[in-house]
Design an enzyme around this catalytic site. Structure first.
Site, mmCIF file in Angstrom:
data_model
loop_
_atom_site.group_PDB
_atom_site.id
_atom_site.type_symbol
_atom_site.label_atom_id
_atom_site.label_comp_id
_atom_site.label_asym_id
_atom_site.label_seq_id
_atom_site.Cartn_x
_atom_site.Cartn_y
_atom_site.Cartn_z
ATOM 1 N N ASP A 257 -71.673 41.016 -16.276
ATOM 2 C CA ASP A 257 -71.026 39.846 -15.621
ATOM 3 C C ASP A 257 -71.371 38.591 -16.434
ATOM 4 O OD1 ASP A 257 -69.659 38.472 -13.506
ATOM 5 O OD2 ASP A 257 -71.613 37.722 -12.846
ATOM 6 N N GLU A 262 -71.508 33.130 -23.510
ATOM 7 C CA GLU A 262 -70.389 32.748 -22.688
ATOM 8 C C GLU A 262 -69.903 31.075 -22.757
ATOM 9 O OE1 GLU A 262 -72.208 32.204 -18.342
ATOM 10 O OE2 GLU A 262 -72.298 34.306 -19.196
ATOM 11 N N HIS A 294 -69.006 36.008 -15.061
ATOM 12 C CA HIS A 294 -70.088 35.200 -14.616
ATOM 13 C C HIS A 294 -69.568 35.033 -13.048
ATOM 14 C CE1 HIS A 294 -73.774 32.806 -15.497
ATOM 15 N NE2 HIS A 294 -73.632 33.128 -14.038
#
Length: 331
Positions: A257, A262, A294
């Site tokens: 996740d 990111e 996320h």
């Protein structure tokens, strides 16, 4: 006083506006705080940020020059904030030290079961009216071993679910959690946990000493058919090393996740752009890998708690109070 809130998701906006109504004006922006957007906050004493905002030295300097005196972070993590610079600039920094641990723990299990039972592949097939079972065989979790790296509130919630599945429990942390031990968890060295676990789930914070906690050596120590889940922070895993192991055909499944690079990608629509991150582009091509953006924390319950705590942090700041959420106190 008007508060400038950066990186606000569409579902999050009404919760923020409702919570702050009657206390402060709040301006919600979907753009993230970075060197390019920091000037927007000029004249705002308080800015509200998310974990993917950039609060490094340059951005904090721009904020301070524009009159910002407080950063209210809407997350538990704060590795995106240069606290030393904030202190030098006389800025108060607060975070959300607690919200529903069940949101993240339940999502970690969602990832684990999705890769174990090949849910994404099955769903894609049935949309094309392909109802074959070839390649969809999973494994019972009952009787297998779950290794939990980090047994704080979220790790404990994850452990409770693993106990419900009837799994053997191994833990690793700087301090033992009595509740996890009552559930039958044995605390062992990290290498032993990795070698014996059928499922490894990460629930530790990202700090200098935990960066790449799962590196090339750690990955090689794991079972070839293990499942690896990370719903904590992307930097806990050396992604390039993970890709190398996946290329060798290892692991039943990997559920991520979070991703160590990111920032600038997650929470944004990049569907019409070429992704320049070759590691991420390769990662998502593996059939046994599931990457989400996320979202483990993203439930009405957890986000509601985050927003309420953020409001409390701002109220405490204006009243000159200090709480356990303050990372850099008001000078």
């Amino acid at each position: 006083m008007e508060i400038m809130a950066f990186g606000v998701q569409a579902d999050e906006k009404p919760l923020i506006e409702q919570a702050f109504r009657g206390h402060y004006e709040v301006r919600c922006l979907d753009v993230f705080l970075n060197a390019d957007t920091a000037p927007i906050a000029t004249g705002h004493e308080v800015v509200c940020t998310s974990v993917n905002c950039d609060l490094g030295e340059r951005v904090l300097g721009t904020l301070a020059a524009g009159g910002t005196r407080m950063v209210a972070q809407r997350s538990t993590g704060f590795n995106n904030i240069d606290l030393k610079v904030a202190k030098r600039l006389g800025m108060t920094v607060a975070r959300v030290s607690y919200y529903s641990p069940h949101a993240v723990a339940e999502f970690a299990w969602t990832l684990a079961m999705a890769v174990n039972r090949r849910i994404v592949r099955a769903s894609t097939r049935t949309r094309d009216f392909d109802f074959r079972l070839d390649g969809l065989m999973g494994r019972d979790m009952h009787g297998r071993t779950a290794g939990v790296l980090g047994t704080g509130k979220i790790g404990e919630a994850f452990t409770r679910i693993a106990h419900g599945f009837g799994m053997q429990l191994l833990g690793w942390d700087v301090a033992e959690n009595p509740t996890c031990m009552q559930l039958g968890m044995r605390y062992v060295p990290k290498d032993q946990l990795l070698a014996e676990s059928d499922l490894v789930s990460l629930h530790v914070p990202l700090m200098p000493e935990t960066r790449h906690l799962i590196d090339a050596d750690a990955l090689k120590a794991m079972k070839d058919d293990a499942i690896l889940v990370n719903s904590s922070r992307g930097g806990l895993i050396d992604t390039a090393a993970l890709v190398a192991e996946l290329r060798e055909g290892r692991f039943t499944g990997v559920g991520l996740d979070v991703y160590e690079a990111e920032a600038g990608l997650f929470f944004l629509d990049k569907s019409l752009q070429a992704i320049e991150d070759d590691t991420l582009a390769r990662l998502v091509t593996f059939p046994n890998v599931l990457v989400t953006s996320h979202q483990a924390y993203y439930t009405q319950d957890a986000v509601g708690q985050i927003v309420d705590t953020t409001l409390k942090n701002v109220l405490d700041y204006t009243a000159g109070r200090r709480s356990e959420n303050v990372l850099v106190p008001r000078s």
